[in-house]
Design a protein around this motif. Structure first.
Motif, PDB file in Angstrom:
ATOM      1  N   UNK A 206      -0.127  -6.841   1.807  1.00  7.95           N
ATOM      2  CA  UNK A 206       0.164  -5.489   2.270  1.00  7.95           C
ATOM      3  C   UNK A 206       0.854  -4.726   1.140  1.00  7.95           C
ATOM      4  N   UNK A 207       0.382  -3.508   0.882  1.00  4.57           N
ATOM      5  CA  UNK A 207       0.918  -2.707  -0.209  1.00  4.57           C
ATOM      6  C   UNK A 207       1.754  -1.535   0.291  1.00  4.57           C
ATOM      7  N   UNK A 208       1.385  -0.970   1.425  1.00  4.43           N
ATOM      8  CA  UNK A 208       1.969   0.308   1.815  1.00  4.43           C
ATOM      9  C   UNK A 208       1.996   0.419   3.337  1.00  4.43           C
ATOM     10  N   UNK A 209       3.066   1.005   3.841  1.00  8.03           N
ATOM     11  CA  UNK A 209       3.143   1.393   5.250  1.00  8.03           C
ATOM     12  C   UNK A 209       3.145   2.918   5.280  1.00  8.03           C
ATOM     13  N   UNK A 210       2.147   3.488   5.886  1.00  6.80           N
ATOM     14  CA  UNK A 210       1.995   4.938   5.850  1.00  6.80           C
ATOM     15  C   UNK A 210       2.320   5.550   7.203  1.00  6.80           C
ATOM     16  N   UNK A 211       2.950   6.712   7.144  1.00  9.86           N
ATOM     17  CA  UNK A 211       3.334   7.393   8.374  1.00  9.86           C
ATOM     18  C   UNK A 211       3.058   8.875   8.307  1.00  9.86           C
ATOM     19  N   UNK A 212       3.160   9.488   9.463  1.00 11.83           N
ATOM     20  CA  UNK A 212       3.039  10.935   9.599  1.00 11.83           C
ATOM     21  C   UNK A 212       4.241  11.412  10.389  1.00 11.83           C
ATOM     22  N   UNK A 213       4.961  12.396   9.835  1.00 10.37           N
ATOM     23  CA  UNK A 213       6.151  12.949  10.481  1.00 10.37           C
ATOM     24  C   UNK A 213       7.163  11.847  10.818  1.00 10.37           C
ATOM     25  N   UNK A 214       7.312  10.869   9.917  1.00 12.07           N
ATOM     26  CA  UNK A 214       8.302   9.821  10.095  1.00 12.07           C
ATOM     27  C   UNK A 214       7.894   8.677  10.979  1.00 12.07           C
ATOM     28  N   UNK A 215       6.666   8.681  11.511  1.00  9.31           N
ATOM     29  CA  UNK A 215       6.200   7.607  12.390  1.00  9.31           C
ATOM     30  C   UNK A 215       5.034   6.886  11.736  1.00  9.31           C
ATOM     31  N   UNK A 216       4.989   5.567  11.860  1.00 13.15           N
ATOM     32  CA  UNK A 216       3.951   4.769  11.218  1.00 13.15           C
ATOM     33  C   UNK A 216       2.579   5.099  11.804  1.00 13.15           C
ATOM     34  N   UNK A 217       1.573   5.093  10.922  1.00  9.89           N
ATOM     35  CA  UNK A 217       0.197   5.352  11.352  1.00  9.89           C
ATOM     36  C   UNK A 217      -0.787   4.312  10.834  1.00  9.89           C
ATOM     37  N   UNK A 218      -0.477   3.688   9.696  1.00 10.27           N
ATOM     38  CA  UNK A 218      -1.406   2.694   9.164  1.00 10.27           C
ATOM     39  C   UNK A 218      -0.687   1.780   8.189  1.00 10.27           C
ATOM     40  N   UNK A 219      -1.325   0.652   7.914  1.00 10.95           N
ATOM     41  CA  UNK A 219      -0.862  -0.312   6.918  1.00 10.95           C
ATOM     42  C   UNK A 219      -1.987  -0.464   5.909  1.00 10.95           C
ATOM     43  N   UNK A 220      -1.663  -0.253   4.636  1.00 11.61           N
ATOM     44  CA  UNK A 220      -2.682  -0.343   3.588  1.00 11.61           C
ATOM     45  C   UNK A 220      -2.552  -1.661   2.853  1.00 11.61           C
ATOM     46  N   UNK A 221      -3.681  -2.345   2.671  1.00  7.10           N
ATOM     47  CA  UNK A 221      -3.717  -3.606   1.960  1.00  7.10           C
ATOM     48  C   UNK A 221      -3.951  -3.367   0.470  1.00  7.10           C
ATOM     49  N   UNK A 222      -3.709  -4.386  -0.339  1.00  8.39           N
ATOM     50  CA  UNK A 222      -3.820  -4.245  -1.782  1.00  8.39           C
ATOM     51  C   UNK A 222      -5.234  -3.899  -2.225  1.00  8.39           C
ATOM     52  N   UNK A 223      -6.241  -4.292  -1.444  1.00  9.07           N
ATOM     53  CA  UNK A 223      -7.628  -3.975  -1.808  1.00  9.07           C
ATOM     54  C   UNK A 223      -8.054  -2.585  -1.348  1.00  9.07           C
ATOM     55  N   UNK A 224      -7.097  -1.812  -0.789  1.00 12.28           N
ATOM     56  CA  UNK A 224      -7.393  -0.458  -0.354  1.00 12.28           C
ATOM     57  C   UNK A 224      -7.784  -0.332   1.099  1.00 12.28           C
ATOM     58  N   UNK A 225      -8.040  -1.458   1.776  1.00  8.44           N
ATOM     59  CA  UNK A 225      -8.421  -1.406   3.184  1.00  8.44           C
ATOM     60  C   UNK A 225      -7.214  -1.013   4.028  1.00  8.44           C
ATOM     61  N   UNK A 226      -7.393  -0.141   4.998  1.00  8.66           N
ATOM     62  CA  UNK A 226      -6.290   0.341   5.833  1.00  8.66           C
ATOM     63  C   UNK A 226      -6.443  -0.165   7.262  1.00  8.66           C
ATOM     64  N   UNK A 227      -5.348  -0.627   7.838  1.00  8.45           N
ATOM     65  CA  UNK A 227      -5.298  -1.067   9.230  1.00  8.45           C
ATOM     66  C   UNK A 227      -4.549  -0.003  10.038  1.00  8.45           C
ATOM     67  N   UNK A 228      -5.227   0.584  11.021  1.00  7.34           N
ATOM     68  CA  UNK A 228      -4.551   1.554  11.882  1.00  7.34           C
ATOM     69  C   UNK A 228      -3.428   0.859  12.641  1.00  7.34           C
ATOM     70  N   UNK A 229      -2.308   1.556  12.781  1.00  7.84           N
ATOM     71  CA  UNK A 229      -1.152   0.922  13.419  1.00  7.84           C
ATOM     72  C   UNK A 229      -0.282   1.946  14.123  1.00  7.84           C
ATOM     73  N   UNK A 230       0.061   1.633  15.364  1.00  4.27           N
ATOM     74  CA  UNK A 230       1.099   2.374  16.088  1.00  4.27           C
ATOM     75  C   UNK A 230       2.438   1.641  15.983  1.00  4.27           C
ATOM     76  N   UNK A 231       2.343   0.313  15.801  1.00  6.69           N
ATOM     77  CA  UNK A 231       3.520  -0.538  15.639  1.00  6.69           C
ATOM     78  C   UNK A 231       3.297  -1.469  14.461  1.00  6.69           C
ATOM     79  N   UNK A 232       4.354  -1.727  13.705  1.00  8.93           N
ATOM     80  CA  UNK A 232       4.316  -2.730  12.649  1.00  8.93           C
ATOM     81  C   UNK A 232       5.497  -3.671  12.870  1.00  8.93           C
ATOM     82  N   UNK A 233       5.221  -4.976  12.860  1.00 12.59           N
ATOM     83  CA  UNK A 233       6.265  -5.987  13.017  1.00 12.59           C
ATOM     84  C   UNK A 233       6.392  -6.739  11.701  1.00 12.59           C
ATOM     85  N   UNK A 234       7.591  -6.753  11.144  1.00  8.58           N
ATOM     86  CA  UNK A 234       7.857  -7.456   9.896  1.00  8.58           C
ATOM     87  C   UNK A 234       8.303  -8.877  10.218  1.00  8.58           C
ATOM     88  N   UNK A 235       7.441  -9.837   9.932  1.00  8.46           N
ATOM     89  CA  UNK A 235       7.731 -11.251  10.199  1.00  8.46           C
ATOM     90  C   UNK A 235       7.556 -12.020   8.899  1.00  8.46           C
TER      91      UNK A 235
END
Length: 405
Positions: A206-235
């Protein structure tokens, strides 16, 4: 003990509560300090609270008394006192650090752009407050990305799936729970999660956690692929909480260094649990923490022979799904070295896997998935480190039969 020989325990997790309770039973005056707003609880069961199977009250720990609610900010070793954030100063005869560990927060872009707080929708999963915030945020259909596929990540993913979330696990290594399981067992764990509707991505960073207006919207992987996300859990694991010890000038390496009396470099200060490093090892597991607490309680209560010499710990995890529980256990060395003998039985249809590693006629480790009736006897053979019979009969019996524990 006189009053100024009172034991002060900093930390109200499993190790701290167990120690305080044992000391109370042995008649030793003890003060337990905890900074969380909740009564002491069993952190191991947080995933069951997140899954909705237990309420917070079910995982409460039986404490000897209500802990002192305070955050300790400093230790004065010369005066033998601790100072709390509200200005309270407590004297101790012996001090015990049971401060536990903190979650590892990965250095991802987008996590701390506006300050020290995580963005809306991004959650650590270490405390009961973390768990309750997650439980409030999750709902059927919510898109949840779990970063990390170790024991904690797998537990969180299963719990979120049980609440109806659409879950994706992003694991940097090549397989799930790679530090505890062999490849065949990891495959069965992945298959189980997939059966719950969890999407598993391995060998992805995982390279980046992206948000809009302070809220998470997606998680970007190192290969550029993006995972849509309403919630992200750091484990992403945990790190021993050693700040107080370091500030006090104690010997700290991976954790707070202790000897067989669980004594730090200051003879009046001890450490137990996730924050302690004994014989080069920081365990980070419940069983060693409880064994350390018991040994230290006996020592502080006056038993001069009490010692802690290490724990041969067994990892056990039960994932409860809609049909039947998925059980796994691992102990010792689950990967063979050159010259080792391996006995392995896998039944993909039943979803079971049993493997043991034998070195110089001694059982040095094993991993079992499903039907764990034999795990008790295998673990005892491993803990005892006795030579196995040359014909291998009892070992084969344990692997091929469901009883034996």
């Amino acid at each position: 003990m006189t009053w100024n020989e009172r034991v002060v325990v900093i930390g109200s997790g499993l190790a701290g509560v167990r120690l305080a309770r044992r000391l109370g039973e042995l008649g030793t005056p003890v003060t337990l300090i905890g900074e969380e707003r909740h009564p002491p609880y069993n952190r191991v069961l947080l995933a069951e609270v997140l899954a909705g199977r237990y309420g917070p009250e079910v995982i409460a720990l039986p404490a000897p008394a209500e802990p002192t609610r305070a955050r300790v900010t400093g230790i004065d070793r010369a005066a033998r006192t601790v100072t709390c954030a509200d200005g309270t100063v407590l004297a101790y005869g012996r001090l015990v650090l049971a401060t536990g560990s903190n979650p590892v927060l990965p250095p991802l872009r987008g996590l701390f752009t506006t300050g020290p707080e995580l963005p809306e929708g991004v959650h650590a999963f270490r405390t009961l407050d973390d768990c309750l915030r997650l439980a409030e945020a999750v709902r059927p259909g919510v898109r949840a990305v779990v970063i990390g596929g170790g024991l904690l990540g797998v537990s969180a993913a299963r719990a979120l799936a049980a609440r109806g979330a659409r879950v994706v696990v992003a694991q940097q290594s090549e397989r799930l729970m790679e530090r505890r399981l062999d490849p065949a067992a990891s495959m069965l764990v992945e298959r189980y999660l997939t059966g719950l509707g969890v999407e598993v991505h391995t060998e992805c960073r995982v390279r980046d956690v992206r948000g809009v207006a302070g809220a998470v919207r997606s998680v970007e992987l190192a290969d550029g692929y993006a995972l849509d996300a309403d919630l992200v859990v750091l484990a992403c694991g945990v790190r021993p909480r050693t700040g107080l010890a370091q500030a006090a000038g104690l010997d700290v390496r991976k954790g707070v260094v202790v000897d067989d009396e669980l004594r730090t470099s200051d003879p009046h200060i001890h450490a137990v649990g996730d924050c302690a490093q004994h014989a080069g090892t920081v365990y980070g597991l419940a069983a060693p923490a409880l064994e350390q607490a018991d040994a230290l309680a006996a020592l502080l209560a006056g038993d001069p022979t009490a010692r802690y010499t290490g724990t041969r710990s067994l990892t056990r995890l039960t994932l409860t799904g809609p049909d039947s529980p998925f059980d796994l256990a691992a102990f010792g060395e689950t990967e063979a070295l050159p010259g080792d003998d391996v006995v392995q039985l896998t039944d993909a249809t039943r979803g079971t896997h049993r493997k043991v590693v034998v070195r110089d006629d001694r059982l040095v480790g094993g991993v079992l998935v499903g039907e764990l009736g034999t795990v008790g006897a295998l673990a005892r053979a491993w803990e005892g480190a006795e030579p196995l019979p040359s014909d291998g009969g009892p070992l084969l019996h344990l692997l091929t039969h469901d009883g034996g524990s």
